[in-house]
Scaffold this motif. Sequence first.
Motif, PDB file in Angstrom:
ATOM      1  N   THR A 133       0.830  -1.212   0.000  1.00  0.00           N
ATOM      2  CA  THR A 133       0.000   0.000   0.000  1.00  0.00           C
ATOM      3  C   THR A 133       0.861   1.257   0.000  1.00  0.00           C
ATOM      4  O   THR A 133       0.570   2.219  -0.729  1.00  0.00           O
ATOM      5  CB  THR A 133      -0.925   0.000   1.228  1.00  0.00           C
ATOM      6  N   ALA A 136       2.519   1.690  -3.407  1.00  0.00           N
ATOM      7  CA  ALA A 136       1.536   2.147  -4.397  1.00  0.00           C
ATOM      8  C   ALA A 136       1.245   3.637  -4.240  1.00  0.00           C
ATOM      9  O   ALA A 136       1.134   4.373  -5.238  1.00  0.00           O
ATOM     10  CB  ALA A 136       0.248   1.332  -4.263  1.00  0.00           C
ATOM     11  N   LEU A 137       1.136   4.110  -2.995  1.00  0.00           N
ATOM     12  CA  LEU A 137       0.907   5.545  -2.765  1.00  0.00           C
ATOM     13  C   LEU A 137       2.100   6.383  -3.195  1.00  0.00           C
ATOM     14  O   LEU A 137       1.941   7.485  -3.731  1.00  0.00           O
ATOM     15  CB  LEU A 137       0.599   5.779  -1.285  1.00  0.00           C
ATOM     16  N   LYS A 140       1.960   6.539  -6.940  1.00  0.00           N
ATOM     17  CA  LYS A 140       0.798   7.291  -7.415  1.00  0.00           C
ATOM     18  C   LYS A 140       0.962   8.791  -7.199  1.00  0.00           C
ATOM     19  O   LYS A 140       0.634   9.595  -8.095  1.00  0.00           O
ATOM     20  CB  LYS A 140      -0.459   6.787  -6.699  1.00  0.00           C
ATOM     21  N   ALA A 244      -3.486  -5.090  -3.369  1.00  0.00           N
ATOM     22  CA  ALA A 244      -3.339  -3.792  -2.687  1.00  0.00           C
ATOM     23  C   ALA A 244      -2.934  -2.695  -3.653  1.00  0.00           C
ATOM     24  O   ALA A 244      -3.427  -1.562  -3.551  1.00  0.00           O
ATOM     25  CB  ALA A 244      -2.315  -3.916  -1.561  1.00  0.00           C
ATOM     26  N   GLU A 245      -2.035  -3.004  -4.594  1.00  0.00           N
ATOM     27  CA  GLU A 245      -1.574  -1.992  -5.541  1.00  0.00           C
ATOM     28  C   GLU A 245      -2.712  -1.488  -6.425  1.00  0.00           C
ATOM     29  O   GLU A 245      -2.797  -0.293  -6.741  1.00  0.00           O
ATOM     30  CB  GLU A 245      -0.444  -2.551  -6.404  1.00  0.00           C
ATOM     31  N   TYR A 247      -6.047  -1.705  -5.701  1.00  0.00           N
ATOM     32  CA  TYR A 247      -7.051  -1.036  -4.878  1.00  0.00           C
ATOM     33  C   TYR A 247      -6.614   0.378  -4.514  1.00  0.00           C
ATOM     34  O   TYR A 247      -7.424   1.308  -4.503  1.00  0.00           O
ATOM     35  CB  TYR A 247      -7.284  -1.859  -3.607  1.00  0.00           C
ATOM     36  N   THR A 248      -5.326   0.570  -4.242  1.00  0.00           N
ATOM     37  CA  THR A 248      -4.828   1.872  -3.799  1.00  0.00           C
ATOM     38  C   THR A 248      -4.733   2.876  -4.936  1.00  0.00           C
ATOM     39  O   THR A 248      -4.952   4.074  -4.729  1.00  0.00           O
ATOM     40  CB  THR A 248      -3.442   1.701  -3.152  1.00  0.00           C
ATOM     41  N   THR A 249      -4.434   2.416  -6.143  1.00  0.00           N
ATOM     42  CA  THR A 249      -4.153   3.345  -7.247  1.00  0.00           C
ATOM     43  C   THR A 249      -5.326   3.537  -8.202  1.00  0.00           C
ATOM     44  O   THR A 249      -5.744   4.657  -8.466  1.00  0.00           O
ATOM     45  CB  THR A 249      -2.939   2.847  -8.039  1.00  0.00           C
ATOM     46  N   TYR A 263      -8.985  -8.985  -7.800  1.00  0.00           N
ATOM     47  CA  TYR A 263      -9.773  -7.774  -7.550  1.00  0.00           C
ATOM     48  C   TYR A 263     -11.242  -7.995  -7.912  1.00  0.00           C
ATOM     49  O   TYR A 263     -12.129  -7.441  -7.263  1.00  0.00           O
ATOM     50  CB  TYR A 263      -9.213  -6.594  -8.348  1.00  0.00           C
TER      51      TYR A 263
END
Length: 310
Positions: A133, A136-137, A140, A244-245, A247-249, A263
């Motif tokens: 997570t 990914a943030l 992003k 997670a990547e 979902y986060t982006t 997903y």
Amino acid sequence: MQHTASSVEPVVVASGGLDPKSGSSVRWLVAPSVGVLMLWMAVPLAMTIWFSFSRYNLLNPDVKGFAGFDNYRFLATDPSFLPSIVHTLVLIIAVLAITVVGGVLISVLFDRKFYGQGVARLLVIAPFFVMPTVSALIWKNMILHPVYGVVASLMRSLGLTPIDWFADYPLAAIIMIVSWQWLPFAFLILFTAIQSLDQEQKEAARIDGAGPFAMFFFITLPHLKRAIAVVVMMETIFLLSIFAEIYTTTGGGPGNATTTLSYLIFSLGLQQFDVGLASAGGILAVVLANVVSFFLVRMLAKNLKGEYEK
């Protein structure tokens, strides 16, 4: 000496498995851990199989009953199902290509001594310890952001128009993030393997006049074949569940451009609250993972057999 031999004899018999009482004792000692492991694995799988053949929606709990193969038929006709399979395969193949090629090249680079090698090795390994997570943030908001990102700043300095990666090339952006995370893993496995290469063999090749490219393709790369097979098998199993990547982006979008099988299962179960459909997707994911693992294990076993025959 006679007393020592007589005292060792029962141990040898027991270790050779000739005493049936010893084998029975071992089975009783192992039984609790095996039982816990079977419950840990079998109960969730059995419940998932049961829910996949049931009508069970969290928004309408009164509607229950046996659905047969309706969940599987509905899932197969879902417009997002086939694209999710394709996106999963594209993600896995692209990440494997980047991490294996990059891992081999970086391992060859670090096989040579240079100033600051320890610090550089630490920096290469560092992304593997960053939570998905968080990474990914970072990608992003700090690297691929079309206004504030590092890539956008570099493109503007070169007179180019920045790209909104997560809108125009969302799957490519996900591939970059996941590859950045898994490249250190490939590097660790391949670098350990390349360190075990016989130095005398390399010296003999140099004496025979082999250049850098000949040594890489005829000595280093064949030596890394087994390690590459391990990297491919391990990464494939984990990449099947990347979540997670995404979902986060991108949240699976735009549209279903980055919706993978994992997903899609999340979307069915926790966004549409359809436990039956999500369970059917989970069973298909388990089947797909087992099929892929079967062929990968066979490939690795064949590779190991060839190494031992040599």
